[in-house]
Design a protein around this motif. Structure first.
Motif: not given
Length: 486
Positions: A226-236, A238-246
């Motif tokens: 299958s095709a691999t399609r990854i997007s990621a962002e860091r959001v911040t 009240k409780h700090g940084d979160v790396v969100r991967v879709r």
């Protein structure tokens, strides 16, 4: 039946032949590149020989000041080499006023990490620091972990990308700047497929299984092929940084690392170092904190680690056009504590002003992310020539540039063979608020002579889209002729 040619006609033909030959060997110039001006692009360009009798081979308004984008990094590299030398290493230290109890291994006092402004500081360096702390007999810290970024940091954002990155970012180049930053100011997570399609992918931190920041895993494993399609962002929040991967990843795909800029470089270092201490089983009595204060005068060094030599840092900075490393190196040129990017730019301008005949320049950063930067093709060449004549610095300087034939950046692998093999260059790109494509570096002619060239092409809101092929194709052809003709 042929007709005899008169002596006068022979003279005319001979004259025409001489003119034709003269036209065929006319000095090469920027004929191809100059066509961009017809589309409304502003151009500043100059190419000239260095050794022997200096000779200008081509120029287009060489004293016109335009945005150089990442060609700014060449100024930073030259200034840093002149200031520190190729073998200089930035040092990061762990310090404390406390004493270590030789029986219990308890250190009574805070432990300070003094950031040395190393742009290449990594988790491996922090691991070695903790290893040396452990070797010094420390088994427990009865105090806090304090991250000192007194040299510079947190550095105020001056570009839209870095300002927006304080809350959300989908890249690594907008990472925050600090003299105590680690891993280029970015979080790194490793993404791997799960054992079966339909399951969430495996996401771990690049430094190990222990979580350094929260991960929001929305990445699904799909069937083999299958095709691999990854997007990621860091959001911040009240409780700090979160790396969100879709997205999705194929079950047979190889694991890969994903980097996203942190919101606070020194706080990221605190979290990373705390994790290293935990793996060595060295607990602390309090949470870590970040400060712009210096370590206490009475604090002694418990452990230290030297970074890579400057010449190696520059190779990575210029080859990969690393904005974080470039701006951190430029900030190191400022002697007063609490440096900001404007101070770093002023240090670079002072270096350029020290070069006889350089002329106009405006530099607001070392990376070139700041669109306010201005330079001229002639001024850049003056700087390149200055480095060429410094035998102790030139090998390290030119080695940090790219050869088109073997370039890390694939888009430069084009043009005639003479251009591919006889040129070393640095490129610069901006798309907002104006299109910028810039190139500068050295060339060797067919007879072995050295030359310098600089080309700045700037668009505006009315000019068409400017891609690299529109600049490199004519430029490589023009330079190839200059190389062949000398």
């Amino acid at each position: 039946m042929s007709r005899a040619t008169s002596p006068g006609r022979l003279l005319l033909l001979a004259g025409a032949f001489v003119l034709a030959c003269s036209a065929g060997v006319a000095r090469a110039d920027f004929t191809r590149l100059s066509a961009l001006a017809d589309d409304g692009f502003a151009i500043s360009a100059e190419a000239r020989l260095l050794d022997g009798a200096e000779e200008t081979l081509g120029s287009i308004t060489p004293d016109r000041a335009l945005t150089p984008a990442s060609v700014t990094k060449v100024y930073m590299a030259a200034a840093a080499l002149n200031r520190f030398g190729p073998q200089y290493r930035f040092t990061t230290r762990l310090k404390s006023e406390g004493d270590v109890d030789s029986e219990s291994g308890v250190l009574n006092g805070d432990v300070w990490l003094e950031g040395g402004g190393d742009p290449g500081l990594t988790s491996e360096n922090l691991w070695r620091l903790v290893q040396r702390l452990h070797q010094a007999g420390v088994r427990r810290i009865n105090g806090e972990l304090v991250i000192s970024q007194w040299r510079f940091g947190p550095v105020a954002c001056v570009t839209t990308d870095r300002c927006e990155a304080r809350t959300r970012v989908d890249n690594a180049y907008s990472a925050p700047l600090s003299s105590a930053g680690v891993n280029f100011g970015s979080w790194c997570v490793n993404v791997a497929p799960a054992e079966a399609p339909g399951e969430p992918a495996h996401i771990t931190h690049c430094d190990g299984p222990q979580a350094l920041t929260e991960v929001d895993n929305r990445l699904t494993t799909r069937a083999d092929g299958s095709a691999t399609r990854i997007s990621a962002e860091r959001v911040t929040g009240k409780h700090g940084d979160v790396v969100r991967v879709r997205g999705q990843i194929a079950a047979d795909a190889w694991p890969r690392d994903v980097y996203r800029g942190a919101s606070d470089g020194a706080a990221q270092t605190a979290d990373t170092l705390l994790a290293m201490l935990g793996r060595f089983g060295i607990p602390l009595s309090g949470p870590p904190r970040v400060t712009t204060a210096k370590p206490p005068e009475a604090a002694e060094t418990l452990a230290a680690v030297d970074g890579k030599p400057l010449q190696e840092l520059l190779l990575r900075t210029l080859n990969y056009s690393n904005n974080y490393m470039a701006d951190v190196l430029a900030l190191n040129l400022v002697e007063t504590p609490g440096a900001e990017l404007a101070d770093a730019g002023a240090a670079l301008e002072a270096y350029a002003a020290s070069l006889p005949g350089h002329g106009e320049v405006r530099l607001a950063s070392g990376s070139g992310l700041t669109p306010e930067n201005r330079a001229t093709a002639h001024g850049i060449n003056v700087m390149l020539e200055s480095m060429y004549h410094q035998s102790a610095l030139f090998p390290s300087f030119v080695a940090a540039l790219q050869s088109p034939e073997n370039g890390v950046m694939r888009f430069i692998r084009r043009g005639p063979e003479r251009f591919q093999r006889n040129v070393m260059l640095k490129t610069g790109t901006l798309n907002e608020p104006r299109a910028v494509r810039a190139v500068a570096g050295y060339f060797r002619t067919q007879s072995g002579r050295w030359g310098v060239f600089s080309v700045l092409v700037n668009g505006d809101r009315s000019t068409p889209y400017l891609n690299w092929s529109k600049v490199l194709e004519p430029l490589s052809g023009d330079l190839a002729e200059m190389i062949a003709d000398r």
